[in-house]
Design a protein around this motif. Structure first.
Motif, PDB file in Angstrom:
ATOM      1  N   VAL A  86       4.022   0.471 -10.390  1.00  0.00           N
ATOM      2  CA  VAL A  86       3.846   1.621  -9.503  1.00  0.00           C
ATOM      3  C   VAL A  86       5.174   1.866  -8.809  1.00  0.00           C
ATOM      4  O   VAL A  86       5.774   0.948  -8.255  1.00  0.00           O
ATOM      5  CB  VAL A  86       2.770   1.359  -8.436  1.00  0.00           C
ATOM      6  CG1 VAL A  86       2.573   2.593  -7.563  1.00  0.00           C
ATOM      7  CG2 VAL A  86       1.467   0.944  -9.075  1.00  0.00           C
ATOM      8  N   GLU A  87       5.621   3.098  -8.867  1.00  0.00           N
ATOM      9  CA  GLU A  87       6.853   3.459  -8.173  1.00  0.00           C
ATOM     10  C   GLU A  87       6.615   4.745  -7.426  1.00  0.00           C
ATOM     11  O   GLU A  87       5.676   5.474  -7.722  1.00  0.00           O
ATOM     12  CB  GLU A  87       7.972   3.715  -9.189  1.00  0.00           C
ATOM     13  CG  GLU A  87       8.681   2.461  -9.643  1.00  0.00           C
ATOM     14  CD  GLU A  87       9.590   2.751 -10.819  1.00  0.00           C
ATOM     15  OE1 GLU A  87       9.897   3.927 -11.076  1.00  0.00           O
ATOM     16  OE2 GLU A  87       9.976   1.774 -11.476  1.00  0.00           O
ATOM     17  N   GLY A  88       7.494   5.041  -6.504  1.00  0.00           N
ATOM     18  CA  GLY A  88       7.411   6.322  -5.817  1.00  0.00           C
ATOM     19  C   GLY A  88       6.697   6.218  -4.486  1.00  0.00           C
ATOM     20  O   GLY A  88       6.564   5.129  -3.925  1.00  0.00           O
ATOM     21  N   PHE A  89       6.245   7.329  -4.020  1.00  0.00           N
ATOM     22  CA  PHE A  89       5.662   7.371  -2.687  1.00  0.00           C
ATOM     23  C   PHE A  89       4.620   8.462  -2.656  1.00  0.00           C
ATOM     24  O   PHE A  89       4.422   9.146  -3.666  1.00  0.00           O
ATOM     25  CB  PHE A  89       6.760   7.623  -1.649  1.00  0.00           C
ATOM     26  CG  PHE A  89       7.689   8.750  -2.033  1.00  0.00           C
ATOM     27  CD1 PHE A  89       7.385  10.055  -1.688  1.00  0.00           C
ATOM     28  CD2 PHE A  89       8.833   8.497  -2.788  1.00  0.00           C
ATOM     29  CE1 PHE A  89       8.214  11.088  -2.070  1.00  0.00           C
ATOM     30  CE2 PHE A  89       9.668   9.544  -3.178  1.00  0.00           C
ATOM     31  CZ  PHE A  89       9.361  10.845  -2.815  1.00  0.00           C
ATOM     32  N   VAL A  90       3.983   8.603  -1.513  1.00  0.00           N
ATOM     33  CA  VAL A  90       2.873   9.541  -1.412  1.00  0.00           C
ATOM     34  C   VAL A  90       3.241  10.900  -2.014  1.00  0.00           C
ATOM     35  O   VAL A  90       4.330  11.410  -1.800  1.00  0.00           O
ATOM     36  CB  VAL A  90       2.412   9.692   0.053  1.00  0.00           C
ATOM     37  CG1 VAL A  90       3.546  10.110   0.959  1.00  0.00           C
ATOM     38  CG2 VAL A  90       1.274  10.683   0.174  1.00  0.00           C
ATOM     39  N   GLY A  91       2.316  11.427  -2.772  1.00  0.00           N
ATOM     40  CA  GLY A  91       2.554  12.730  -3.380  1.00  0.00           C
ATOM     41  C   GLY A  91       3.179  12.629  -4.745  1.00  0.00           C
ATOM     42  O   GLY A  91       3.102  13.555  -5.544  1.00  0.00           O
ATOM     43  N   ASP A 133       0.872   5.591   2.909  1.00  0.00           N
ATOM     44  CA  ASP A 133       0.351   6.946   2.749  1.00  0.00           C
ATOM     45  C   ASP A 133       0.006   7.208   1.300  1.00  0.00           C
ATOM     46  O   ASP A 133       0.751   6.847   0.394  1.00  0.00           O
ATOM     47  CB  ASP A 133       1.409   7.972   3.195  1.00  0.00           C
ATOM     48  CG  ASP A 133       1.498   8.045   4.710  1.00  0.00           C
ATOM     49  OD1 ASP A 133       0.472   7.779   5.370  1.00  0.00           O
ATOM     50  OD2 ASP A 133       2.587   8.351   5.226  1.00  0.00           O
ATOM     51  N   GLY A 134      -1.119   7.840   1.099  1.00  0.00           N
ATOM     52  CA  GLY A 134      -1.499   8.244  -0.249  1.00  0.00           C
ATOM     53  C   GLY A 134      -2.267   7.189  -1.022  1.00  0.00           C
ATOM     54  O   GLY A 134      -2.699   7.432  -2.132  1.00  0.00           O
ATOM     55  N   ILE A 135      -2.412   5.986  -0.455  1.00  0.00           N
ATOM     56  CA  ILE A 135      -3.192   4.942  -1.125  1.00  0.00           C
ATOM     57  C   ILE A 135      -4.452   4.698  -0.291  1.00  0.00           C
ATOM     58  O   ILE A 135      -4.370   4.375   0.894  1.00  0.00           O
ATOM     59  CB  ILE A 135      -2.399   3.621  -1.240  1.00  0.00           C
ATOM     60  CG1 ILE A 135      -0.999   3.864  -1.777  1.00  0.00           C
ATOM     61  CG2 ILE A 135      -3.172   2.585  -2.040  1.00  0.00           C
ATOM     62  CD1 ILE A 135      -0.791   3.699  -3.230  1.00  0.00           C
TER      63      ILE A 135
END
Ligand code: SF4
Ligand code: SF4
Ligand code: FES
Lengths: 324, 687, 167
Positions: free
Chosen positions: B238-243, B557-559
């Motif tokens: 998993v990489e990246g961030f919310v959105g 955020d986002g999880i």
């Protein structure tokens, strides 16, 4: 002919190298000598303190003071010079940051006296004689300046206008400084008269520095054969370049020796040693405590490594001991 | 004489926002703060600090009137910095920033002092608590001098959603989101979705058949055009961030081409093994399966799979491969390799569920030692009509038990195992008691510590059981053994228990023992949480952002989390949480974007020496070296604002918004300002 | 003895740097759970323990802190993957260096405290406060102030006692 601006040089706790660097101006010294009147330079010309005292306050345009402040006399002289000069320039690492003499701040005065006059293998002193500030000798009252408890930078004793960094400053920096002074276009007070970025920027080996160092060992320069073309950090040698102001023309590097930090930090850094430590440690390879310690063991004397020229101007300034 | 010769900040990257005019507000929080901190004293103290234009205290700063107070002052007094001393910034920083912004101030000129969680709630000496509150206040007031106006950072939300775990929670969330028209990737580790619920026979307290309510949902998932269902798959990266998460999913090989297999099971019949030989995981190893199998008749998807551990061909390459011949769709592919799918999603729901306690760890109950000691999950399979005995409850010796003891709290509420109450065991034990009674007419004993039946219709169910002739013995069972003291105990399992109702030790011989095993986090919950960068509680359950107000949110955020991965939960609760998580996801998607803290770092090009020390440090490879300028450069879109590079830049050339060096130094200074003087006082006092 | 008195009544000041995601949250949890601990620690919130510049630690000591506590996520749990390892590495060398500069080991502490370990916040703070209390004040500003009294004071006739003692 209008009067030429007056310039002075003075030395405090220093090795004399800074004085030599003035002479190193070579032919430019003639230019300097033409442009200014050197009114005070004890190492080269005969002046007495009384001569300076006799001058009008503020009559000297600029005095360059090298050396750290270790004794009461140096402190007195610094104050005298401050009164007489419009501009005071801390000249060289010792005046700027305490220099090598300020490594003495790792010890208390008592410890130092004890060692120098008693324990040192070359000393025989059964009477436990110590230097005293005042002593009667054949009915004469002989006095000596007092050794202070702390080695100080010049600006820890008097107000300083500019700093010329380096151990010693290069002739080029000195020449530029004198030209700046003469031009009258003065930089803001407190400026260090050297580029405000780290040495890597000017280092000829910059392009050979890999972007991932992942230190697994550090080596002291005498213990390895150094490739004279490659970044010294990439060879595992602690080079203070990344944490040290540029302006020295990378002289040590061209002699295949790592930067040891004499130009001090950039203006954005409060503590050169802490920053270098942070940067080096962030880039070592292991993640577990034992592995980390094993790599860091290769830096046996962190204070001497990271604060070689600046213990007095570091945030802690000295070893915290009970006995001073 | 300056203490430090080179302090000037030659940075010059930010414009200063004029002379600070600070408004300071200290909150009573009813009595929460005021009872331990002398709020008025703090207010007066702040009033005397440099830069402070107005200092006030108020009952509830976060209330509308409290916020209006700030806004009025900004407008009337021309304040350009706001400091509020109240609760944790994690709670209300947002509120006050918004309030400041509404009054026309850049929200990042606000700073918050935590004098509730960090002071009034944790100290009981009013004097020292007040002193601490003042130190923190001074630090904040000094800090805001250095604050800069910042631009908000907002990122778009990719509308695709990843759901990990296809039990009832994951299924519910997937359907809710898919029905709203958004695309869902549902990733399940097992060959089928359904989770634990698919193993149950009936559900409490209504006793409706689990399969009857679950399987239609499973089929809808499979059939839904907005759901991509990947079973027998695991999230790898998993990489990246919310959105904007980039996720890699590993599809483990089934050795059967999923698209071709129709689930006719001809191959299973054709397998060289005429008899099923290997323990069937789905049936809790109470029955056998072949090397090629389908977990259970309603498995979704209806696709068989190979178990390479047991298939002859995988072991010796010498099988006749009758299975391959039997498949006219040519769906079997023994050379299949793992397939990696890269997907982009904006949000994630984790609904990875739980596992049951390993009863062997409580040896006093004899599980694993006496064949007729079962776990509750095994009994679920036994009573199930599609289970190993087609719904007949028989012991391992094949006899119908005449007496059954159900032991509650196995692994739960136990200092030696888990301290928590697993919440569902009382109710499912009652359900099993009912079912066993119904199927066998045996004497059923429930051994319980406390009967916990909160929930709609739950207590009524308990009442009903009492009228069915089930026995209830209150006491923690000491031991299950086959050691007969009296003839009635011979060939039986004897349960020794202190019956705390009658105050005596009893020995109750039974034919079958059922252990009501508790719920615990999955073994790999730790890996999962690292993968998704969320936290776990001490026990290992996924940690919610707030136990009451943000139960399905995480600190990332986002999880989001749903179901029993967050803590023991029954089906209705899991479904409700799944709905909540789905709503959170949909609300983000429909907002279209989310605001992020603008706490990113940047390098001032003129200052950077190009030493590259920062480059390998960034965990997100946000820093790169520009060969042209020979300087380093931070890609703001990749920077997540940890500040590690800032601390490591040896020439001080990196700045972190909101956590600038000068901001932190001024805080340090503010905290300690009078430390020396106070010391002097103390010394004088005690000398 | 007045010396002892000072030490027992003295309240050390400890500056703490807590990472937003684990230790700061844990401290909030300690608050919500109404755990009671010593009031000597003042927390500065940063996003990650990796943000802790050794300069901050030295500045805190130099400005009068008696101790510095850093709290981050457990190894492997840093919200930013590895910031805590960076901190750990700096910490190991910094500790050694501070020792050389006369600052006792207990005055600088690094602890991994996860978001759910409110109890650990309490234990660590209480323990550290006790240890630092036992050490007594570090009081660097005071120490330097005392030393600086020698400035602008030029010795004349009198002989400094210290050297006399050895003479
Ligand atoms: S560490 Fe600092 S000076 Fe070195 S490359 Fe990075 S930003 Fe530039
Ligand atoms: S602050 Fe620095 S290290 Fe951290 S994410 Fe941003 S660029 Fe990377
Ligand atoms: S976020 Fe807690 S240590 Fe990095």
């Amino acid at each position: 002919m209008p009067e030429k601006p007056k310039i002075g040089f003075y030395w405090c706790a220093s090795c004399g190298g800074c004085e030599e660097s003035v002479v190193d101006l070579a032919e430019d010294i003639v230019m300097v000598a033409d442009a200014v009147d050197i009114v005070f330079w004890p190492v080269a010309m005969d002046f007495k303190r009384a001569d300076v005292e006799a001058m009008e306050d503020g009559s000297i345009l600029a005095t360059m003071v090298n050396g750290a402040i270790r004794t009461s006399e140096q402190e007195e002289m610094a104050e005298l010079i401050r009164r007489k000069s419009k501009i005071v320039i801390a000249y060289g690492s010792c005046a700027h940051m305490g220099g090598i003499p300020s490594l003495a701040n790792e010890f208390s005065r008592t410890q130092i006296m004890e060692f120098m006059y008693q324990e040192s293998p070359s000393v025989v002193n059964p009477d436990k004689t110590r230097p005293m500030t005042s002593v009667k000798h054949n009915s004469f009252n002989v006095t000596l300046p007092e050794i202070r408890n702390l080695v100080r930078t010049l600006d820890q004793v008097i107000e300083v206008d500019y700093y010329l960094p380096g151990c010693p400053p290069t002739p080029k920096l000195l020449k530029d400084a004198v030209l700046t002074l003469l031009s009258g276009k003065l930089p803001p007070k407190g400026t260090v008269l050297s580029p405000d970025e780290a040495l890597c920027d000017q280092c000829a080996r910059k392009d050979t520095k890999p972007s991932d160092l992942s230190f697994k060992h550090f080596y002291r320069p005498h213990a390895v054969l150094l490739d004279s073309t490659k970044c010294l950090l990439s060879q595992g040698v602690v080079c203070m370049g990344p944490a040290t102001r540029a302006g020295c023309e990378a002289l040590c590097i061209s002699a295949n020796m790592p930067c040891s930090g004499c130009f001090g930090p950039t203006s954005r850094v409060r503590d050169q040693g802490a920053k270098m430590l942070s940067s080096l440690c962030s880039n070592i390879d292991p993640k577990d405590e034992d592995g980390i310690d094993a790599v860091l063991e290769d830096i046996p004397d962190p204070v001497g490594t990271f604060y070689r020229y600046g213990l007095a101007s570091s945030l802690l300034r000295k070893k915290i001991t009970e006995d001073m | 004489m300056s203490e430090n010769n080179i302090k000037m900040n030659g940075n010059g990257t930010h414009k200063s926002a004029g002379t600070p005019k600070i408004g300071f507000y200290v909150c009573h929080c009813g009595h929460n703060i005021a009872s331990q901190v002398d709020v008025e004293d703090v207010q007066k103290f702040a009033a005397g600090l440099p830069g402070v234009t107005i200092s006030r205290d108020y009952k509830y700063m976060c209330s509308d009137p409290g916020q209006e107070l700030i806004q009025k002052d900004i407008k009337e007094l021309g304040l350009n910095r706001i400091v509020v001393a109240s609760c944790s910034p994690l709670l209300h920083e947002h509120t006050f920033r918004k309030a400041a912004e509404k009054a026309g101030l850049n929200p990042y000129f606000f700073h918050m002092v935590n004098i509730r969680e960090n002071v009034s709630w944790v100290h009981d000496n009013r004097e020292s608590a007040t002193k601490k509150a003042k130190d923190l206040t001074r630090a904040a007031i000094q800090r805001v001098f250095f604050h800069k106006p910042l631009e908000k950072k907002s990122v778009p939300i990719n509308p695709d959603v990843l759901i990990v775990g296809g039990g009832i929670a994951g299924i519910t969330a997937a359907l809710t989101i898919a029905n709203a028209g958004k695309h869902v990737y549902l990733v399940e580790r097992e060959p089928t979705i359904g989770g634990h619920m698919a193993m149950f026979d009936k559900t409490f307290p209504t006793l409706d058949c689990a399969a009857c309510i679950l399987t239609p949902k499973m089929s809808s998932v499979k059939a839904h055009p907005n759901i991509t269902l990947w079973t027998y798959s695991e999230v790898e990266k998993v990489e990246g961030f919310v959105g904007n998460y980039k996720v890699q999913v590993k599809r483990k090989p089934r050795y059967v081409i999923e698209e071709l297999c129709v689930g006719c099971m001809e191959c299973i019949d054709a397998c060289i093994y005429k008899e099923a030989k290997y323990p069937d995981e789905f049936n809790q190893k109470l029955s056998k399966r072949k090397p090629i199998y389908i977990p259970f008749p309603q498995a979704t998807p209806q696709v068989v799979l190979f178990d390479p551990e047991t298939c002859i061909d995988f072991k010796s390459h010498r099988c006749k491969k009758t299975c391959i011949e039997s498949c006219d769709r040519k769906a079997i592919d023994l050379k299949q390799v793992p397939e990696y799918k890269d997907i982009n999603v904006g949000t994630v729901i984790l609904s990875t569920g739980f596992k049951t306690y390993n009863a062997e760890l409580s040896p006093q109950y004899g599980y694993g030692k006496y064949p007729n000691v079962y776990t509750s999950l095994e009994i679920e399979r036994l009573v199930n009509a599609s289970g190993p005995t087609s719904g007949e409850i028989v012991t391992r010796d094949g006899i119908k038990p005449k007496s059954v003891g159900i032991i509650h709290c196995v692994g739960s509420r136990d200092q030696k195992a888990h301290k928590w109450c697993s919440k569902v065991c009382c109710m499912y034990s009652l359900k099993l008691a009912h079912l066993i009674k119904e199927h066998t007419d045996a004497e059923v004993y429930n051994f319980y510590i406390d009967m916990r039946t909160p929930g709609k219709g739950y207590e009524e169910f308990y009442d009903k059981l009492m009228t069915e002739g089930v026995h209830f013995v209150r006491g923690r069972v000491a031991e299950v053994s086959d050691w007969a003291l009296v003839p009635e105990e011979e060939n039986k399992l004897t349960i020794r228990v202190e019956d705390t109702m009658v105050g005596m030790v009893r020995r109750i011989p039974v034919d079958m023992v059922v252990l009501a095993v508790g719920l615990e986090p999955r073994e790999d919950a730790g890996d999962m949480r690292r993968l998704f960068n969320i936290s776990c509680s001490n026990e290992g359950w996924f940690l919610e952002r707030h136990p009451k107000l943000a139960p399905v949110n995480t600190f990332t955020d986002g999880i989001f989390i749903a179901g029993a991965c967050q803590g023991p939960k029954d089906i209705p609760d899991s479904v409700a949480q799944a709905g909540a998580a789905a709503a959170e996801v949909l609300s983000l998607i429909s907002a279209g974007s989310i605001e992020l803290e603008p706490n990113t770092a940047f390098i001032t090009e003129d200052n950077c020496s190009g030493c590259k020390s920062c480059i390998p440090i960034c965990p997100y490879t946000a820093i790169s070296y520009n060969e042209g300028t020979k300087k380093a450069y931070i890609n703001e879109a990749l920077c997540k604002g940890c500040g590690t590079c800032v601390a490591a830049c040896p020439s001080g050339s990196i700045t972190q918004n909101l956590f600038d060096d000068e901001e932190i130094f001024s805080e340090i200074d503010g905290l300690l300002k009078f430390a020396g003087i106070e010391l002097e006082e103390t010394e004088a006092e005690h000398a | 003895m007045p010396e002892k008195n000072i030490k027992s009544n003295y309240e050390p000041k400890i500056v703490a740097f807590f990472c937003n995601w684990c230790t700061y949250t844990a401290a909030d949890l300690a608050g919500v759970s109404r755990l009671k601990y010593a009031p000597n620690v003042r927390v500065i919130r940063i996003m990650c323990s990796g943000r802790v510049d050794p300069q901050f630690i030295l500045q805190a000591f130099a400005s009068g802190a008696d101790g510095v506590l850093i709290g981050g996520c457990h190894p492997g749990d840093c919200h930013y993957a590895e910031g805590n390892y960076k901190m750990l590495r700096r910490f190991r060398l910094l500790k050694r260096m501070l020792k050389d500069l006369g600052i006792a080991d207990e005055r600088l502490r690094l602890e991994w405290i996860s978001a759910s370990e409110g109890e650990k916040v309490k234990l660590v703070i209480n323990e550290m406060v006790e240890q630092v209390k036992a050490l007594g004040p570090l009081a660097i500003p005071q120490h330097l102030k005392n030393i600086n009294e020698e400035l602008k004071h030029f010795p004349g006739e009198e002989i400094r006692e210290e050297e006399m003692a050895h003479a």
